[in-house]
Design an enzyme around this catalytic site. Structure first.
Site, PDB file in Angstrom:
ATOM      1  N   ASP B 320       0.675  -1.304   0.240  1.00  0.00           N
ATOM      2  CA  ASP B 320      -0.468  -0.283  -0.162  1.00  0.00           C
ATOM      3  C   ASP B 320       0.767   1.564   0.223  1.00  0.00           C
ATOM      4  OD1 ASP B 320      -2.446  -1.248  -0.575  1.00  0.00           O
ATOM      5  OD2 ASP B 320      -2.253  -1.553   1.943  1.00  0.00           O
ATOM      6  N   THR B 392     -10.936  22.348  15.189  1.00  0.00           N
ATOM      7  CA  THR B 392     -12.683  21.505  15.740  1.00  0.00           C
ATOM      8  C   THR B 392     -12.791  21.076  14.429  1.00  0.00           C
ATOM      9  OG1 THR B 392     -13.573  23.251  15.132  1.00  0.00           O
ATOM     10  CG2 THR B 392     -12.656  23.243  18.321  1.00  0.00           C
ATOM     11  N   ALA B 393     -13.908  20.100  14.250  1.00  0.00           N
ATOM     12  CA  ALA B 393     -14.979  19.418  13.430  1.00  0.00           C
ATOM     13  C   ALA B 393     -15.462  20.925  12.777  1.00  0.00           C
ATOM     14  CB  ALA B 393     -15.331  17.879  13.620  1.00  0.00           C
ATOM     15  N   THR B 395     -15.564  23.856  12.480  1.00  0.00           N
ATOM     16  CA  THR B 395     -14.785  25.159  11.627  1.00  0.00           C
ATOM     17  C   THR B 395     -14.013  24.401  10.790  1.00  0.00           C
ATOM     18  OG1 THR B 395     -13.012  25.409  13.898  1.00  0.00           O
ATOM     19  CG2 THR B 395     -14.204  26.502  13.640  1.00  0.00           C
TER      20      THR B 395
END
Lengths: 540, 688
Positions: B320, B392-393, B395
């Site tokens: 991979d 943050t998820a 912003t």
């Protein structure tokens, strides 16, 4: 010209002649076994024998064919010897005794041509021509067929079919051996070999036995058979009258085994694979020739047991070639050779007849040895061992091991028993170490299907007739069955692609490895026995 | 298909040093401690059992020979026969010892594993949702159990509810806790590991007694050790040699009688034992056990020795891209300024945006600022007064507020971008990179390109693999253009772009149809079919149960590059077998020179010329050969356990080297060895 220079010229001519025919003959033989077409004669044979020439066989069917055909051959040969008295051209030579018939029947079917009889006193022309000479052709063709089946095992992938034994047999005999033998016979007649249906010829009031020699002489050498029509074999002036006939006969016995390496290269699609086998055969052949030649030239009585018309070089060259192939014809008395020279001819056989070996048998024997060598080499490079794109696993190693084990087993058991039988002492010409050499030589010759005799040992008692007969039988057919089983498991495999991690089997490294394996296996197996025979003699 | 793994992130330096170690070529080996010989002594004695000896045809012949000679020594004792008898038994003992030492190393490991197998009490959920306490051994497949902080997970299974940190050090030796959560590729938990925080519900997937730890114990102890295909083939070859030598020795007696020099059974047996390949016969099983052990030492568990052998044969390696060949899109490689913005100014702002960002991406940005623009990598006292704005998820950006400047970097969607910047962003995405937009007070200044960067040393490793005949294929979800660029940079032979699990499977099948053996690593459930199809499938320990079940090896470190080491260990295993076989057979030459003159010089004095070592007496010659034959086994135990040195190189070079060392060395060593031993042996009264 000094004898040395003359000898070297002979070797030069021989090698040059072999080089000239190497490619055309090798390529021709490859085409014979690849061709899709059958000639009219062949089709007639197939129709008569109810054979479907396109039906391919599994390895086991192929093996049944070989064994069945050979068994019928043995029975037929045995019967015609036993009823010789009623056959034409028997010259009142009577029925052949049981033990001798048994031994001779096996001897000729196994391509050994060990002769425990005096031909001109025992065999009439009919047994010679419809029995022994026919076997000279077909036993060689059987060897050829088995070799081709093994090569197909390498070439083919994911199949259980190895070809058709009957087709391979018929083609080998009709397309290869017959025409070559025909030409060879005519050439031999030109050199002075006799060809007569009379029982003898009057020479100055003495009747000297005669026979249709030339036609049988040709196939005797060409098929690496070696069974002479006359007792003195190729030392007899009717079989081998002069230096030229001598050289031609040596050429004939080498030509097919040598050219088969080319056939092999063609069939596997890489001629170098064939050249490297030829190289190994050539190196051992040359080394052994040197040993025998030097030993004989420096012997106490250099010309004892040799024909003056061949001299030391002509005798050494013939002796080395006849024991290096599984021919067994002789033009000198190996028993009279020095310890080292005689030991050399013995060692040639103990190598397992692969330098270059018999017709077909030489090729398959060296391939089996290559498998053993590559197994070890494969381990040493860190991969599951492979050869010619086929992995060498449990089945392949087992088959190769069985094939290799057969000869030493029957040889050592036979010779071991013979050595302590009280009757043996009476059969030997010589006591002590030379006597042991005689015993070893006889069993080596039989177990390797060579057929040459050290002479000096009388092998007509029941023990020798039967034990040597069994040695020939097992020495021939156990390896054949193992080789065909090997071919079967190789053919069933996928082909492994060549990568940078694959060990090349075309270079000097592989050649060295294979040479080492051949010499080492023979040496390790037979050194203890040889120490009490030829080695003790040579060190005296 | 998942590519990334959640193993603890190593710093680039750490990884570089690991690679440097690996590039040291030689497959490292376990250390052999002579004390182990002593410790394994009782086990070695137990192995004198004929049933055990029967498994090894070569040593069985020695065992029978020793017994036979003992009978003769008792009937007709002499210094010579007693000495030979003792040394023949020593030969068997040393072979037993070799095997016992190899097994002993595994046993120590198994013992420490057993300690983790405390009898855990499981909190099984009943159908009505209540809990019942049952012994861990009563659990069946499909049972649901609750595990809370501080508790030991009672069996192997998948997390079906919740998320928790788990201490897996008992198995992996890695002290950093890992996160296990329901769903996805991080759901597998192993019995015997401890939950450190939170509560999870685990669905049991294996029966008691067949858990991962049980299997591991069985493996390292060698209890289930079966002969591998190659070992069987080699055993057949060794048996063949043994039969040949038995024939040669048995037939020698009639020849000797014929020649007037009958030999004693003691001498013939001594000759036989010296000739048969006892060296490799004695060490063969130790080599196999040690090979597995070397894997275990590298935290790799193979389900069978067959898989280890297959590893040595690998033709094609599927790797991979992300996590194996590259770091993933984690490194900043370029700052692209918006039009009208000075590049220098962009760099300064970018630096400020990442000063407090401890992520690998953030650090790589600071490094690029320092390398390319000469900006300080350290925050000044003043800069430290700024307010860090974490990611943050909601912003999807992070940054710093300093002196009234609001500096932010993040995904493009969080900013109002011009068409020009949008085009740059799209281009970076299309190339397989990750774009981060940088803004000051809502003014977009430019874009940071985070690219895939090939790990250091990969090119060299792939070159090595190529020399070994192994083709590397990079598998990636990237578009072909990006894939090609990275493939070129990494030096892989081929790549599979925009790969879906089906494509990977098809590639494996295609390679296998061409007769090639394929190895791969994987961790996700959707990797499972490909792992099962490949010849060597290494599952990451962090992966799902399905992946671990499908592969034939598990890497406890979850390090995909380890595949390369696994291949080397597989090769080393075969090479060790081949080298010692060659050595063993090559030894015979000297033994013939020692023993044959000793046996027969009495009847043919000329044979004494073969006594080139000038051994004192026939008795001392034979005894010296027997002693050498026994001692060489002990001498080679460390080599059998460590494995012979392996350097990736072409097959011909390897063969030439090993033939020289073990073939030629095998011929020469015993001449010296037997000669030296004879100097001592000849001092024994009754022998010299």
């Amino acid at each position: 010209m000094s004898p040395l220079v003359a000898g070297l010229v002979q070797v030069g001519i021989l090698i040059a002649a072999l080089a000239v025919v190497y490619r055309p003959l090798g390529d021709y033989m490859a085409r014979v076994f690849q061709s899709e077409k059958d000639s009219k004669v062949e089709l007639a044979i197939y129709r008569f024998a109810r054979i479907d020439p396109r039906a391919e066989q599994k390895w086991s069917t192929y093996a049944y064919g070989v064994l069945g055909f050979s068994f019928v051959g043995i029975v037929f040969l045995y019967v015609i010897q036993r009823v010789q008295s009623v056959l034409p051209f028997n010259f009142d030579r009577g029925n052949v005794p049981e033990g001798m018939s048994f031994n001779t029947a096996i001897s000729f079917v196994t391509n050994t041509n060990w002769q425990s009889y005096v031909p001109e006193a025992v065999m009439g022309h009919t047994v010679q021509m419809i029995g022994l000479t026919v076997q000279n052709f077909v036993s060689a063709a059987v060897g050829l067929a088995v070799a081709i089946a093994l090569v197909r095992g390498f070439v083919r992938s994911q199949t259980d079919r190895l070809g058709n034994f009957w087709v391979d047999l018929v083609r080998g005999a009709i397309r290869i051996l017959l025409p070559l033998a025909f030409i060879a016979a005519i050439v031999l007649i030109i050199t002075g070999v006799t060809m007569s249906l009379k029982s003898g010829v009057d020479v100055d009031g003495q009747v000297v036995a005669n026979a249709p020699v030339a036609c049988q002489e040709a196939i005797k050498e060409l098929g690496t058979n070696g069974g002479g029509v006359l007792n003195a074999n190729s030392a007899h002036p009717f079989e081998n009258p002069n230096e030229w006939s001598n050289l031609i006969e040596i050429f004939l016995l080498l030509v097919i085994p040598v050219a088969l390496t080319r056939t092999f290269g063609q069939l596997v699609g890489n001629k170098k694979q064939g050249y490297v086998l030829l190289g190994v055969m050539g190196v051992i052949w040359s080394a052994m020739l040197t040993v025998i030649w030097v030993a004989e030239a420096n012997g106490l009585r250099p010309l004892e047991g040799k024909e003056l018309r061949f001299g030391i070089s002509g005798s050494a060259l013939f002796a080395n070639s006849t024991t290096g192939t599984s021919t067994g014809a002789i033009n000198s008395l190996h028993d009279s050779f020095t310890g080292l020279g005689g030991g050399g001819t013995l060692l040639n056989m103990l190598f397992g007849e692969m330098t270059p070996g018999g017709v077909g048998t030489g090729l398959y024997s060296i391939l089996v040895m290559a498998i053993i060598a590559m197994f070890l080499a494969g381990l040493m490079v860190g991969r599951t061992p492979e050869y010619l794109g086929k992995k060498l696993g449990r089945k392949e190693v087992t088959a190769a091991a069985v094939s290799i084990l057969a000869m030493p087993t029957v040889l050592l058991i036979g010779a071991g028993i013979a050595a302590i039988l009280p009757s043996t002492q009476g059969a030997l010409n010589n006591p002590g170490e030379h006597g042991l050499s005689e015993i070893l030589y006889a069993y080596a010759s039989a177990s390797n299907n060579n057929g040459s005799a050290f002479a000096g040992i009388t092998v007509t008692n029941d023990w020798f007739q039967s034990s040597l007969g069994l040695c020939m039988l097992f020495g021939r057919f156990i390896p054949i069955i193992a080789v065909l089983a090997l071919a079967g498991s190789l053919a069933a495999q996928k082909k492994v692609p060549v990568t940078a991690g694959t060990l090349p089997t075309t270079g000097p490294l592989f050649a060295t490895l294979l040479t080492g394996a051949i010499v080492l296996v023979a040496a390790l197996t037979f050194v203890p026995a040889l120490a009490l025979g030829p080695i003790a003699e040579a060190l005296l | 298909m998942t590519t990334t793994t959640n193993r603890p992130q190593r710093t680039p330096d750490e990884v570089r040093s690991r690679h440097a170690e690996n590039l040291g070529h030689q497959v490292g080996a376990g250390i052999f401690d002579p004390k182990q010989l002593l410790k394994s002594f009782p086990d070695a004695l137990r192995k004198f059992d004929p049933r055990h000896q029967l498994r090894n045809p070569v040593m069985f012949v020695v065992w029978v020979g020793s017994l036979l000679v003992t009978v003769f020594a008792v009937m007709d004792p002499s210094v010579f026969t007693i000495a030979v008898t003792l040394w023949l038994w020593f030969t068997v003992l040393f072979a037993n010892l070799a095997e016992a030492v190899a097994e002993g190393r595994g046993k120590a490991q198994a013992d420490s594993l057993r300690k983790t197998k405390k009898d855990a009490v499981a909190r099984r959920l009943t159908e009505d949702g209540s809990e019942e306490r049952v012994p861990g051994t009563d659990l069946r497949i499909g049972d649901l159990v609750v595990v809370e902080a501080g508790e030991v997970i009672p069996g192997d299974g998948d997390v079906v509810e919740g998320i928790a940190t788990v201490d897996e050090s008992a198995i992996t030796g890695e002290s950093a806790p890992v996160i296990r959560e329901s769903g996805g590729d991080r759901s597998a938990v192993t019995g015997g590991t401890t939950v450190l925080s939170d509560r999870i519900v685990v669905k049991i997937t294996t029966k008691p007694g067949e858990t991962f730890v049980d299997r591991m114990i069985a493996l390292v102890e060698g209890a289930e050790r079966q002969k591998t295909p190659n070992e069987i083939a080699l055993t057949i070859l060794l048996s063949t040699l043994t039969i040949i030598f038995m024939l040669a020795v048995v037939a020698l007696q009639p020849f000797a009688i014929y020649s007037g020099g009958e030999q004693s059974v003691v001498v013939l047996t001594a000759l036989l034992v010296c000739l048969i390949p006892t060296t490799i016969g004695a060490l063969l099983s130790a080599i196999g056990i040690a090979g597995m052990d070397r894997l275990v030492q590298r935290n790799v568990l193979a389900t069978s020795g067959k898989a280890v052998e297959a590893a040595g044969d690998i033709d094609t390696l599927l790797l991979d891209k992300t996590g194996t060949i590259t770091w993933g899109n984690r490194r900043a490689t370029e700052f692209i300024a918006a039009s009208g913005v000075d590049e220098r100014r962009l760099a300064e702002v970018v630096r400020l945006s990442s000063l407090a960002d401890g992520t690998p991406e953030g650090r790589s940005i600071i490094e690029l600022c320092a390398e390319k623009y000469g900006l300080s990598a350290e925050a000044s006292e003043h800069e430290k007064t700024g307010d860090f704005v974490p990611f943050t998820a909601q912003t999807r950006m992070s940054g710093i507020d300093l002196d009234g400047r609001q500096i932010r970097k993040g995904a493009a969607s969080g900013f109002a971008t011009s068409d020009e910047v949008r085009a740059t962003v799209d281009k970076i995405s299309a190339d397989g990179g990750t774009p981060l937009v940088v803004a000051e007070n809502d003014e977009v200044l430019g874009v940071i390109r985070l690219s895939d960067v090939v790990k250091p040393g990969m090119k060299e490793r792939f070159a090595e693999l190529r020399a070994m005949g192994i083709r590397t294929v990079m598998v990636t979800g990237d578009n072909p253009l990006t894939a090609k660029a990275i493939a070129g940079e990494a030096g892989v032979d081929d790549f599979l772009a925009e790969a879906k699990p089906e494509d990977k499977m098809a590639l494996i099948r295609k390679e296998q149809e061409g007769g090639r053996l394929v190895a791969m690593t994987g961790d996700g459930t959707n990797d499972a079919p490909a792992l099962a199809q490949s010849d060597v499938g290494v599952a990451m320990n962090t992966g799902t149960s399905a992946a671990k079940e499908a592969g034939n090896m598990v890497d406890l470190d979850s390090d995909p590059t380890k595949l390369i080491e696994i291949v080397e260990i597989g090769k080393q295993l075969l090479i060790t077998r081949g080298a010692l076989t060659t050595f063993s057979v090559a030894n015979d030459l000297a033994k013939y020179f020692a023993i044959l003159p000793a046996m027969f010089a009495a009847i043919y004095p000329a044979l004494d010329k073969l006594n080139i070592m000038h051994l004192a007496t026939p008795q001392s010659a034979i005894l010296s050969a027997v002693i050498f034959n026994a001692l060489i086994i002990v001498a080679l135990i460390p080599l059998a356990l460590k494995g012979v040195r392996y350097r990736p190189s072409s097959a011909s070079a390897l063969l030439r080297r090993n033939l020289l060392i073990y073939g030629l060395g095998g011929i020469v060593t015993p001449f010296a060895g037997i000669w030296l031993i004879d100097l001592l042996v000849r001092l024994i009264p009754g022998i010299g």
